[in-house]
Design an enzyme around this catalytic site. Structure first.
Site, PDB file in Angstrom:
ATOM      1  N   PHE A   1       0.865  -1.180   0.000  1.00  0.00           N
ATOM      2  CA  PHE A   1       0.000   0.000   0.000  1.00  0.00           C
ATOM      3  C   PHE A   1       0.909   1.240   0.000  1.00  0.00           C
ATOM      4  O   PHE A   1       1.846   1.318   0.802  1.00  0.00           O
ATOM      5  CB  PHE A   1      -0.878  -0.034   1.246  1.00  0.00           C
TER       6      PHE A   1
ATOM      7  N   ASP B   1       2.511  -4.633   9.213  1.00  0.00           N
ATOM      8  CA  ASP B   1       1.302  -3.838   9.060  1.00  0.00           C
ATOM      9  C   ASP B   1       0.125  -4.808   8.986  1.00  0.00           C
ATOM     10  O   ASP B   1       0.087  -5.684   8.111  1.00  0.00           O
ATOM     11  CB  ASP B   1       1.412  -2.990   7.786  1.00  0.00           C
TER      12      ASP B   1
ATOM     13  N   TYR C   1     -10.447   1.247  11.007  1.00  0.00           N
ATOM     14  CA  TYR C   1     -11.699   1.416  10.255  1.00  0.00           C
ATOM     15  C   TYR C   1     -11.982   0.324   9.230  1.00  0.00           C
ATOM     16  O   TYR C   1     -12.973   0.384   8.536  1.00  0.00           O
ATOM     17  CB  TYR C   1     -11.744   2.792   9.568  1.00  0.00           C
ATOM     18  N   LYS C   2     -11.100  -0.678   9.114  1.00  0.00           N
ATOM     19  CA  LYS C   2     -11.362  -1.760   8.159  1.00  0.00           C
ATOM     20  C   LYS C   2     -12.118  -2.875   8.893  1.00  0.00           C
ATOM     21  O   LYS C   2     -13.267  -2.684   9.264  1.00  0.00           O
ATOM     22  CB  LYS C   2     -10.058  -2.207   7.508  1.00  0.00           C
TER      23      LYS C   2
ATOM     24  N   ARG D   1     -11.852  -5.697  -6.518  1.00  0.00           N
ATOM     25  CA  ARG D   1     -11.476  -6.225  -5.209  1.00  0.00           C
ATOM     26  C   ARG D   1     -12.725  -6.497  -4.374  1.00  0.00           C
ATOM     27  O   ARG D   1     -13.614  -5.642  -4.282  1.00  0.00           O
ATOM     28  CB  ARG D   1     -10.577  -5.202  -4.524  1.00  0.00           C
TER      29      ARG D   1
HETATM   30  C1  LIG Z   1      -5.595   1.032   4.836  1.00  0.00           C
HETATM   31  C2  LIG Z   1      -4.117   0.973   4.930  1.00  0.00           C
HETATM   32  C3  LIG Z   1      -3.393   2.045   5.467  1.00  0.00           C
HETATM   33  C4  LIG Z   1      -4.115   3.277   5.902  1.00  0.00           C
HETATM   34  O1  LIG Z   1      -3.304   4.249   6.432  1.00  0.00           O
HETATM   35  P1  LIG Z   1      -3.972   5.565   7.059  1.00  0.00           P
HETATM   36  O2  LIG Z   1      -2.853   6.244   7.694  1.00  0.00           O
HETATM   37  O3  LIG Z   1      -5.067   5.126   7.988  1.00  0.00           O
HETATM   38  O4  LIG Z   1      -4.602   6.346   5.937  1.00  0.00           O
HETATM   39  C5  LIG Z   1      -2.024   1.907   5.583  1.00  0.00           C
HETATM   40  N1  LIG Z   1      -1.389   0.783   5.171  1.00  0.00           N
HETATM   41  C6  LIG Z   1      -2.058  -0.262   4.640  1.00  0.00           C
HETATM   42  C7  LIG Z   1      -1.321  -1.476   4.221  1.00  0.00           C
HETATM   43  C8  LIG Z   1      -3.432  -0.191   4.490  1.00  0.00           C
HETATM   44  O5  LIG Z   1      -4.098  -1.213   3.962  1.00  0.00           O
END
Ligand SMILES: *Cc1c(COP(=O)(O)O)cnc(C)c1O
Length: 414
Positions: A130, A199, A224-225, A373
């Site tokens: 990401f 992560d 939030y996921k 997805r």
């Molecule tokens: C959703 C996600 C993020 C989100 O980061 P924010 O700081 O909350 O915007 C970061 N890393 C990964 C791998 C994600 O899937």
């Protein structure tokens, strides 16, 4: 494929009837005529959260005012909520705290971990992660004079060496849904003296994670996921107990101080994981996340994983059967061990195809350049949702219903 496997909608409904986690769906408020397969982007709303927030707003804030930091126990909410999340990710309660966003927690952890490895100057990360994880690592490398090395997931083990300070990986890839073997990779990294940051954005709340059993050093993840904390919910950070005392993170704000209310001018890190805090918590968000986590009460995480895999396996099988010859390619590993809680398909017209699917009330998402997805949240997704989704997808592809101007025009958030 086995011949006795279910393939009519009625047979699939049987799977929902015998699902041991079926009772969890009513813990959420879901729109009636939508099928939601995007809980890996924004989790659904737990049904009891509005009442809790109403109490926070109308009683604790409006009437309690500043006293609520003490009287309503607002102040220890980041620790309390972290301890709840710890139970989902194989950590001890005092090793997890809620703070900031995933991006910011990653920054704090990467700098802190580099400081523990003064003779090593390489951050090893993965291609295809990401983007924010890579951007933050780039920023940390620039700030600290270290070098960021990104390699393909298959090359991670070969790229480990005694020059590498930190290995920074996302447990389940956001785009492909591929899952790393956390224990094996952590063990190999430790043999070479490399610290590992995981992560957990796409794992926490979707499957059991065993951070301490894997010997993990640090982890970050999203509220939030699959944790359903609501849009922009605060994130969490894990630090293994053995590292807490020497951990020095760079954002030395007053909430990380040993005695924030002494208001002294010399920074002294808190002896506990409170040292990962920066400033005042986004309190409404922390309290919403804390309440949201109650949907996991009484949920067996092994059963959660079994259901997640059953959902993704059914999806893959129906795609094999229904979508053959329609230009769709599976991008997610078929091996269950290597799969998170999502399935990704590629198609040259992925964007308009997803828009057409959303117009029919089936919500997945699109990831550039060509990925469709679908995330499976085992607490509220049904087997029938999978059937309906693949059925609609087939119809859209066969009829080319995606080929209309309203589906081809790009929106700002995809
Ligand atoms: C959703 C996600 C993020 C989100 O980061 P924010 O700081 O909350 O915007 C970061 N890393 C990964 C791998 C994600 O899937």
């Amino acid at each position: 494929m086995s011949r006795s496997a279910p393939c009519t909608r009625e047979q699939i409904q049987q799977l929902d009837q015998s699902d041991p986690l079926a009772f969890c769906r009513q813990r959420f408020t879901l729109p009636q005529h939508k099928i939601y397969l995007d809980g890996n982007s924004l989790g659904a709303m737990p049904a009891h959260v509005p009442a809790r927030l109403e109490q926070v707003l109308k009683v604790e804030w409006a009437e309690g005012l500043i006293n609520s930091w003490n009287d309503a126990d607002w102040y220890p909410a980041p620790q309390r909520t972290g301890a709840r999340i710890a139970g989902l990710i194989g950590a001890q309660g005092h090793e997890v705290i809620v703070a900031d966003s995933t991006s910011i927690n990653l920054f704090k952890v990467l700098v802190a971990a580099l400081r523990m490895q003064p003779s090593r100057r390489v951050i090893l990360a993965e291609n295809g992660n990401f983007p924010t994880d890579v951007y933050i690592a780039q920023g940390v490398a620039e700030l600290t004079g270290c070098r960021l090395q990104c390699v393909d997931p298959e090359q991670i083990l070969d790229a480990l060496s005694d020059q590498v300070a930190i290995l920074s990986l996302t447990h389940v890839n956001y785009k492909t849904g591929r899952r790393y073997d956390m224990a094996a990779i952590t063990a190999r990294a430790h043999e070479l003296g490399v610290l590992v940051v995981w992560d957990l954005c796409h794992s926490a709340g979707a499957m059991p994670v065993e951070l301490n059993a894997a010997g993990a050093d640090f982890a970050v993840g999203c509220g939030y996921k699959y944790l359903n904390g609501g849009p922009g919910a605060p994130a969490f950070v894990f630090v293994a107990e053995r590292h807490i005392a020497q951990l020095r993170q760079p954002l030395t704000g007053w909430h990380g101080h040993a005695k924030p209310f002494d208001f002294s001018h010399d920074y002294q890190p808190h002896p506990s994981l409170d040292r990962m805090l920066v400033g005042t918590a986004p309190q409404l968000g922390v309290l919403a996340l804390e309440a949201a986590l109650e949907v996991f009460d009484g949920v067996d995480l092994q059963a959660l994983r079994r259901k997640s895999l059953a959902l993704s396996e059914l999806f893959i099988r129906l795609c094999d059967e229904q979508l053959a010859g329609l230009g769709v390619q599976l991008q997610t590993p078929r091996d269950a061990e290597q799969r998170g809680s999502q399935v990704s398909l590629s198609h040259p017209q992925a964007y308009p195809v997803m828009q057409a699917l959303i117009a029919r009330g089936i919500v997945g998402d699109f990831r550039a350049p060509d990925i469709l997805r679908f995330g499976f949240a085992p607490l509220y997704n049904r087997f029938e949702d999978i059937w309906s989704c693949v059925d609609a997808l087939r119809d859209i592809l066969v009829s080319e219903a995606w080929n209309q101007p309203q589906f081809l025009a790009r929106k700002a958030v995809t």
